[in-house]
Design a protein around this motif. Structure first.
Motif, mmCIF file in Angstrom:
data_model
loop_
_atom_site.group_PDB
_atom_site.id
_atom_site.type_symbol
_atom_site.label_atom_id
_atom_site.label_comp_id
_atom_site.label_asym_id
_atom_site.label_seq_id
_atom_site.Cartn_x
_atom_site.Cartn_y
_atom_site.Cartn_z
ATOM 1 N N GLY A 283 0.803 -1.212 0.000
ATOM 2 C CA GLY A 283 0.000 0.000 0.000
ATOM 3 C C GLY A 283 0.839 1.266 0.000
ATOM 4 O O GLY A 283 0.310 2.371 0.014
ATOM 5 N N LEU A 284 2.149 1.118 -0.029
ATOM 6 C CA LEU A 284 3.022 2.297 -0.044
ATOM 7 C C LEU A 284 3.038 2.908 -1.444
ATOM 8 O O LEU A 284 2.787 2.227 -2.422
ATOM 9 C CB LEU A 284 4.460 1.897 0.320
ATOM 10 C CG LEU A 284 4.736 1.484 1.753
ATOM 11 C CD1 LEU A 284 6.200 1.076 1.895
ATOM 12 C CD2 LEU A 284 4.408 2.614 2.722
ATOM 13 N N PRO A 285 3.360 4.193 -1.545
ATOM 14 C CA PRO A 285 3.577 4.797 -2.867
ATOM 15 C C PRO A 285 4.623 3.997 -3.635
ATOM 16 O O PRO A 285 5.510 3.393 -3.029
ATOM 17 C CB PRO A 285 4.113 6.188 -2.532
ATOM 18 C CG PRO A 285 3.539 6.504 -1.199
ATOM 19 C CD PRO A 285 3.466 5.192 -0.467
ATOM 20 N N ASN A 286 4.491 3.964 -4.951
ATOM 21 C CA ASN A 286 5.465 3.223 -5.758
ATOM 22 C C ASN A 286 6.509 4.168 -6.356
ATOM 23 O O ASN A 286 6.523 5.355 -6.072
ATOM 24 C CB ASN A 286 4.753 2.409 -6.847
ATOM 25 C CG ASN A 286 4.013 3.304 -7.823
ATOM 26 O OD1 ASN A 286 4.175 4.527 -7.823
ATOM 27 N ND2 ASN A 286 3.205 2.703 -8.655
ATOM 28 N N ARG A 287 7.342 3.625 -7.200
ATOM 29 C CA ARG A 287 8.442 4.397 -7.783
ATOM 30 C C ARG A 287 7.940 5.624 -8.535
ATOM 31 O O ARG A 287 8.503 6.712 -8.442
ATOM 32 C CB ARG A 287 9.240 3.487 -8.739
ATOM 33 C CG ARG A 287 10.431 4.174 -9.383
ATOM 34 C CD ARG A 287 11.100 3.233 -10.373
ATOM 35 N NE ARG A 287 11.761 2.128 -9.704
ATOM 36 C CZ ARG A 287 13.027 2.169 -9.284
ATOM 37 N NH1 ARG A 287 13.741 3.248 -9.486
ATOM 38 N NH2 ARG A 287 13.562 1.142 -8.667
#
Ligand code: C2E
Ligand code: MG
Ligand code: MG
Length: 722
Positions: A283-287
């Motif tokens: 669920g974290l922001p991606n690249r």
């Protein structure tokens, strides 16, 4: 008398003459008037015949005095037939004059509709005018139908329909729009709404934008805004399409438009957007999102504002993933993400870049000192044991930190530099953080060059094996030789294996190089006088190849030697990967008659535990212990313990890197029997040791130095640079 008569006669004659004159004057007048009347009549008749209305004039008794052609036409009578009177068949309206009615409508055969008006004349006569109103009536009916149709659409449409004034006053709203706004009737809504710009749009600037687009393009399409349901003030998303209604001279009169709720669409869009910018597992922001944020942070930072990027990579994650299984690996990644998110400051952005790689973006309050303490905190927090589905897992983390002060303001540079620093942290033994320095960049460039050159090394015949003797102190005889890889780089001279083997491992070149080493070492062993064994170093990477046993067996078979002539040296890192197949592979090699040695013993974290995992034939005590054995009691004790262990378990113990007589004396005192080191012989080209080997003398020999002296010089130079 006569005179009187004559006088009388004369006067009579005069009178007659006068009368004649009068008469002829009258005749002329009558002729003139008749002509005038005739003209007037012609004019009247022409007019009568050319009007669109039928006209009939009767006298008091109903006798027709005048009737034009159009009247005959409209009444469907034969125009050749002249009517005298109004009869009730041809003139069904005849009675209206009598009834005092002034107007009647008739439907004639064929659906023609007539309007008849009657006007009474003073002499009791009547003038009837007859008008064809078929077309007018048809239009009226059509209009009524169209109106009913449009009203039905307006009333029943599930799409909200409205009309507003240019200033934003609500003029019309259909039931769908009334309902959307939480009212029950249009009247109720119209009474409640004053100014939709402030009462409807959650962001009042949307109305300005709406009007701007409207006046610019004459319409807006799919204009999506968040609005308040007017009655309840509950928020909802809608999509509007609208157009300008203009007056006859093109002046804008009002706006009309449609409204549909767009919540599901917005939700779907939001979900898609979220998916595009976040990692599904954690669920974290991606690249992508990370780079976007980094870019805008760099673009908007104050002149002295610091932006820092931390690149993180979990240490030994792959081992956990392989040994506990992928679901556990996923759970571990989630747990680590949660710890990360809880450790950073509010406002920092934590992203998962992929696999076990994470990145953190820190803006503003980040002094290099802050970053260092934050990195240290993260190393601590992430290294605490994890409880994954009842099993304990331990990983740690390596971190590379890059700050704008050293890396400039380009997002890619900052990220790349953090990555270089991370790489450094990994090489520095992991479980630590390293700040980027410009020097590292140069190192990376060199490394890339090494990789490029290495790709050609095999084909260009630049690799060679040197041999170093291992001596049995009991009789001073060479017991075996270790094969050590050398790269004669055309420009750089001898490149030590420590410099190029890690590169080969990373670049996927270790398999072909390893295979070449195996074949070459076996060929050397075949020519070795006195059947002296040769030991060969294997990289952990080679153990990922499931056909390793076959490759080794093939090399032995090609050389035509007994497997007992070959020893394999591995380091703890081979077993540290935790792959159960590794032990299987080692056992199969052992089954072929090949001996297995544990190299660099004591440099790992729990060397003893590996002795327990596999029954090695030999243990090689790392040269770091040997170097200090004579002046460090602890090192001496360790050597003693290992020698005792070897004796108890029937494992040969070899001391590596013996350079001085002093060291030798100490080692002998601790019970050591087998030795390897410069004291007994430096690594030397195989051709110098094995007669008849195709040792190529044409290769440049560096004057005065043995090849390994040269290597030593190369290594010292390298040491100075580092
Ligand atoms: P290793 O297997 O522990 O090899 C012993 C290393 O110690 C060799 O370094 C050798 O030159 C060095 N050495 C021997 N005696 C002395 C001494 O008295 N003093 C000092 N200071 N050093 C001594 P080298 O040849 O540079 O190799 C380094 C490492 O590279 C080897 O350590 C081995 O792990 C790896 N390596 C070498 N050849 C191969 C190969 O063919 N395949 C693989 N996978 N690894 C290799
Ligand atoms: Mg070795
Ligand atoms: Mg060693």
């Amino acid at each position: 008398m006569d005179r009187d008569r004559r006088r009388t006669d004369r006067s009579i004659a005069l009178m007659v003459e006068e009368l004649d004159q009068l008469n002829s004057g009258l005749e002329q007048l009558v002729a003139e008037r008749t002509a005038q009347l005739s003209t007037l009549r012609t004019q009247l008749e022409a007019t009568l015949e050319n009007v669109d209305q039928g006209i009939i004039m009767t006298n008091a008794t109903g006798q027709i005095l005048v009737g034009n052609h159009r009247a005959h036409e409209l009444l469907g009578s034969n125009p050749e037939r002249r009517f005298d009177r109004l009869d009730p068949i041809d003139f069904p309206f005849a009675a209206i004059a009598a009834d005092g009615a002034r107007r009647v409508e008739l439907t004639r055969p064929g659906g023609i509709m007539l309007e008849v008006r009657a006007a009474a004349l003073a002499d009791g006569g009547t003038v009837f005018t007859i008008l064809d109103i078929t077309e007018r009536r048809r239009r009226e009916i059509e209009l009524r139908q169209a109106e009913a149709e449009y009203r039905s659409l307006f009333e029943n449409s599930v799409v909200g329909l409205y009309r507003t004034s240019i200033e934003g006053r609500q003029l019309r709203a259909n039931p769908a729009l009334v309902k959307l706004n939480g009212y029950t009737s249009e009247t109720e809504l119209l009474a409640a709404v004053n100014d939709i710009s402030v009462e409807w749009y959650v962001d009042p600037r949307r109305r300005d934008e709406f009007v701007r687009r409207m006046l610019e393009n004459g319409r807006v399409t799919d204009f999506v805004s968040e609005i308040y349901r007017h009655a309840t003030r509950e928020k909802t998303w809608v999509s509007e399409s609208a157009w300008i209604v203009r007056g006859p001279n093109g002046e804008p009169l009002c706006f009309e438009g449609t409204v549909i709720e767009a919540n599901e669409r917005i939700a779907a869009q939001t979900a898609i957007e979220h998916m595009a910018h976040h990692d599904a597992l954690t669920g974290l922001p991606n690249r992508l999102l990370f780079l976007n944020r980094l870019r805008s942070a760099l673009a908007t930072r104050a002149a002295d504002g610091l932006v820092s990027v931390l690149c993180l990579d979990l240490d030994r994650f792959k081992e956990v993933n392989d040994s506990l299984g992928h679901p556990a690996g996923d759970a571990l990644l989630r747990a680590a993400s949660a710890r990360l998110a809880a450790t950073v400051r509010a406002g920092d952005l934590v992203a998962r870049l992929g696999g076990d790689e994470f990145a953190i973006l820190c803006v503003d309050a980040s002094s290099p000192y802050d970053m260092a303490s934050m990195a240290a905190r993260i190393v601590d927090v992430l290294s605490a044991p994890y409880d994954i589905e009842g099993q304990q897992a331990v990983v740690s983390v390596s971190i590379g930190v890059a700050i704008t002060t050293d890396s400039g303001g380009e997002p890619d540079t900052l990220l790349r530099n953090a990555d270089i620093a991370l790489y450094r942290a990994k090489n520095a033994g992991r479980h630590t953080y390293v700040f980027y320095e410009a020097r590292m960049n140069a190192e990376i460039m060199t490394r890339r060059q090494v990789e490029l050159d290495l790709r050609n090394a095999l084909g260009n015949n630049e690799l060679d094996l040197f041999l170093q003797p291992i001596v049995d102190i009991a009789d001073g005889e060479v017991r075996s030789y270790e094969a050590l890889l050398r790269w004669r780089h055309p420009g750089r001279g001898f490149v030590p294996p420590a410099e190029f083997i890690p590169v080969a491992e990373e670049a996927g070149l270790m398999a072909p190089i390893g295979e070449w080493v195996l074949h070459r070492a076996c060929a050397i062993a075949a020519k070795m006088p006195g059947r002296t064994p040769v030991s060969i170093n294997l990289s952990p990477v080679q153990f990922r190849d499931r056909t390793l046993v076959e490759t080794i067996a093939a090399a032995i078979a090609t050389a035509g030697i007994e497997p007992g002539r070959i020893e394999i040296e591995i380091t703890e890192s081979v077993l540290m990967m935790g792959d159960p197949l590794t032990v299987l592979t080692l056992n199969r090699l052992r089954g072929l008659g090949i001996r297995i040695a544990l190299d660099d013993f004591g440099t790992g974290q729990s060397s003893l535990s590996y002795v327990q995992k596999f029954p090695f034939d030999k243990i090689k005590i790392d040269q770091s212990f040997v170097a200090k054995v004579h002046d460090d009691r602890i090192n001496a004790a360790i050597v003693r313990a290992v020698v005792a262990l070897g004796r108890d378990l029937d494992i040969d113990v070899i001391a590596e890197g013996v350079e001085t007589e002093e060291q030798l004396a100490c080692l002998k005192a601790e019970g050591c029997r087998w030795f390897q080191g410069y004291l007994f012989g430096r690594p030397a080209p195989a051709g110098m040791i094995v007669p008849g080997l195709d040792f190529d003398m044409s290769r440049p020999r560096l004057s005065g130095l043995t090849p390994d002296d040269h290597l030593g010089a190369e290594r010292r130079r390298h040491g100075h640079r580092a």
